[in-house]
Design an enzyme around this catalytic site. Structure first.
Site, short mmCIF file in Angstrom:
data_model
loop_
_atom_site.label_atom_id
_atom_site.label_comp_id
_atom_site.label_asym_id
_atom_site.label_seq_id
_atom_site.Cartn_x
_atom_site.Cartn_y
_atom_site.Cartn_z
N SER A 290 45.35 44.16 -60.74
CA SER A 290 44.27 44.63 -61.60
C SER A 290 44.62 44.46 -63.07
CB SER A 290 43.98 46.10 -61.30
OG SER A 290 45.17 46.84 -61.29
N HIS B 164 40.59 39.23 -57.96
CA HIS B 164 40.58 40.68 -58.12
C HIS B 164 39.31 41.34 -57.56
CE1 HIS B 164 40.49 44.38 -60.98
NE2 HIS B 164 41.10 44.67 -59.86
N GLU C 89 36.57 39.45 -59.69
CA GLU C 89 37.01 38.78 -60.91
C GLU C 89 37.93 37.63 -60.53
OE1 GLU C 89 37.95 41.18 -64.90
OE2 GLU C 89 38.63 42.24 -63.14
N ASN D 170 38.76 46.13 -66.05
CA ASN D 170 39.66 47.23 -66.42
C ASN D 170 39.89 47.33 -67.93
OD1 ASN D 170 40.05 48.44 -63.94
ND2 ASN D 170 41.50 46.85 -63.32
N1 CAA Z 1 33.23 50.25 -46.26
C1 CAA Z 1 31.95 49.97 -45.90
N2 CAA Z 1 30.88 50.61 -46.41
C2 CAA Z 1 31.13 51.62 -47.28
C3 CAA Z 1 32.41 51.98 -47.70
C4 CAA Z 1 33.50 51.24 -47.14
N3 CAA Z 1 34.77 51.49 -47.48
N4 CAA Z 1 32.32 52.99 -48.58
C5 CAA Z 1 31.03 53.26 -48.74
N5 CAA Z 1 30.30 52.43 -47.95
C6 CAA Z 1 28.83 52.33 -47.88
C7 CAA Z 1 28.17 53.48 -47.18
O1 CAA Z 1 28.10 53.28 -45.80
C8 CAA Z 1 26.79 53.48 -47.81
O2 CAA Z 1 26.00 52.49 -47.20
P1 CAA Z 1 24.36 52.52 -47.27
O3 CAA Z 1 23.99 52.23 -48.70
O4 CAA Z 1 23.96 51.43 -46.34
O5 CAA Z 1 23.95 53.87 -46.85
C9 CAA Z 1 27.07 53.07 -49.24
O6 CAA Z 1 28.32 52.38 -49.21
C10 CAA Z 1 27.14 54.25 -50.16
O7 CAA Z 1 28.16 55.15 -49.66
P2 CAA Z 1 27.98 56.72 -49.48
O8 CAA Z 1 26.56 57.03 -49.15
O9 CAA Z 1 29.04 57.19 -48.55
O10 CAA Z 1 28.39 57.32 -50.86
P3 CAA Z 1 27.83 57.07 -52.30
O11 CAA Z 1 26.39 56.76 -52.32
O12 CAA Z 1 28.35 58.21 -53.05
O13 CAA Z 1 28.59 55.74 -52.77
C11 CAA Z 1 30.38 54.55 -53.71
C12 CAA Z 1 29.97 55.62 -52.72
C13 CAA Z 1 29.83 53.19 -53.27
C14 CAA Z 1 31.90 54.53 -53.70
C15 CAA Z 1 29.77 54.90 -55.12
O14 CAA Z 1 30.08 56.22 -55.46
C16 CAA Z 1 30.24 53.99 -56.22
O15 CAA Z 1 29.77 52.89 -56.40
N6 CAA Z 1 31.25 54.47 -57.01
C17 CAA Z 1 31.85 53.69 -58.09
C18 CAA Z 1 32.86 52.76 -57.51
C19 CAA Z 1 33.52 51.91 -58.55
O16 CAA Z 1 33.25 51.99 -59.74
N7 CAA Z 1 34.44 51.07 -58.09
C20 CAA Z 1 35.21 50.22 -58.96
C21 CAA Z 1 36.48 50.89 -59.30
S1 CAA Z 1 37.42 49.92 -60.40
C22 CAA Z 1 38.27 48.88 -59.42
O17 CAA Z 1 38.23 48.90 -58.23
C23 CAA Z 1 39.09 47.92 -60.17
C24 CAA Z 1 40.50 48.31 -60.38
O18 CAA Z 1 41.32 47.41 -60.48
C25 CAA Z 1 40.93 49.69 -60.57
#
Ligand code: CAA
Length: 291
Positions: free
Chosen positions: A119, A140, A152, A190
């Site tokens: 990352s 990424h 990315e 990031n």
């Molecule tokens: N595998 C498969 N499907 C998944 C899953 C997984 N691990 N996690 C969630 N889902 C699916 C759910 O089944 C659900 O599907 P539907 O839309 O078909 O119903 C959908 O994703 C939404 O999940 P939830 O209803 O359980 O929960 P939510 O609506 O609160 O969403 C989330 C959860 C998608 C994590 C949302 O909160 C979100 O987008 N959060 C921000 C995530 C983010 O910013 N990620 C980037 C982080 S930075 C990074 O990763 C880079 C780095 O280097 C640090």
């Protein structure tokens, strides 16, 4: 070039997510970890996450079974020598990644593209210590991998066009969107996301708001799916701190200094969801703010 076999190093949260999406896209996946338990946990997580997709009507049951059958696990890193593309998704520590590349390199086929899901670590520096800097780049993914649309793609100074295009074709086959980033500290996502999270921690540290008000502000006031502190817990506070340090060291600008409160949580071992406590306490039925 034709990529059909993909090796994934590291069966943690990112590694199992990468194996999941690659297998669903039709690639044969060889998933490696030093720990047999980690491999078992990863396969259980892939199954659970695919079942979730089946129950929501996103994929068919037989598609899931076929995808699961395309994932093979191995504790022997050098087995990945026979793949066309390797994605290293091990711990975010340069020495660990370096040791993996050193062991794997003599076993790789000449055409194999080597990538890292890092990352923030310099792709150019990692590439320079391999025998194939032109066939090395950053790949990424975002967490959770099956849900997030972006990948990315980071070119090191020596990465050639064919390598970039081959990785771009893989991203397109996954049905995801690639963002092309130059190799500077923390790339694009990031570089922007972590200073925002760090600023949220400063906002907490200075008492401008508490955990609840800060997260609600960004969720309801800026339409973010998660508040910045909830997101920090989701990513892992150790990872957030490591990325801030890469920005601070690599860009030598005080605006990237990590908040002392973030350091304190990491020193306490309160790393977020994965340790049961961070800006929220996850040990009960519902997460409770720790401030
Ligand atoms: N595998 C498969 N499907 C998944 C899953 C997984 N691990 N996690 C969630 N889902 C699916 C759910 O089944 C659900 O599907 P539907 O839309 O078909 O119903 C959908 O994703 C939404 O999940 P939830 O209803 O359980 O929960 P939510 O609506 O609160 O969403 C989330 C959860 C998608 C994590 C949302 O909160 C979100 O987008 N959060 C921000 C995530 C983010 O910013 N990620 C980037 C982080 S930075 C990074 O990763 C880079 C780095 O280097 C640090």
């Amino acid at each position: 070039m034709d990529i059909t076999r993909i090796g994934v190093v590291g069966a943690g949260q990112m590694g199992n997510g990468i194996a999941h999406v690659m297998a669903l896209a039709g690639y044969d996946v060889l998933l490696n970890d030093i720990s047999a338990e980690a491999l078992d946990r990863a396969m259980a997580a892939v199954r659970k996450n695919m079942e979730r997709q089946v129950s929501r009507g996103k994929i068919a049951q037989d598609t899931m079974e076929a995808a699961l059958a395309r994932i093979t696990t191995t504790q022997t890193l050098t087995d990945l020598g026979k793949t066309d593309l390797v994605i290293e998704a091990a711990t975010e520590r340069e020495a660990v990644k370096q040791a993996i590349f050193d062991e794997l390199l003599p076993h790789l086929e000449p055409h194999t593209i080597l990538t890292s899901n890092t990352s923030s670590i310099s792709i150019t520096r990692l590439a320079s210590r391999t025998d194939r800097p032109e066939k090395f780049m950053g790949f990424h993914f975002m967490n959770p991998v099956p849900v997030m649309q972006l990948v990315e793609l980071i070119r090191g100074i020596a990465t050639d066009k064919d390598t970039f295009n081959a990785c771009l074709a893989v991203v397109e086959k996954l049905g995801k969107t690639a963002a092309s980033a130059e190799d500077f500290p923390a790339f694009i996502v990031n570089r922007i996301l972590m200073p925002m999270i760090n600023e949220a921690v400063y906002t907490l540290y200075e008492g401008v708001g508490n955990v609840k008000s800060i997260d609600e502000s960004l969720k309801l006031g800026a339409n973010h799916p998660m508040g910045p502190l909830e997101l920090a817990d989701f990513i892992g506070l150790d990872t957030c701190l490591a990325i801030m340090n890469v920005l601070h060291d690599g860009l030598a600008d005080t605006k990237y200094r990590p908040c002392p409160l973030l350091t304190k949580y990491v020193e306490a071992g309160w790393l977020g969801r994965k340790t049961g406590r961070g800006f929220y306490d996850y040990r009960g039925e519902v997460p409770v703010p720790t401030r």
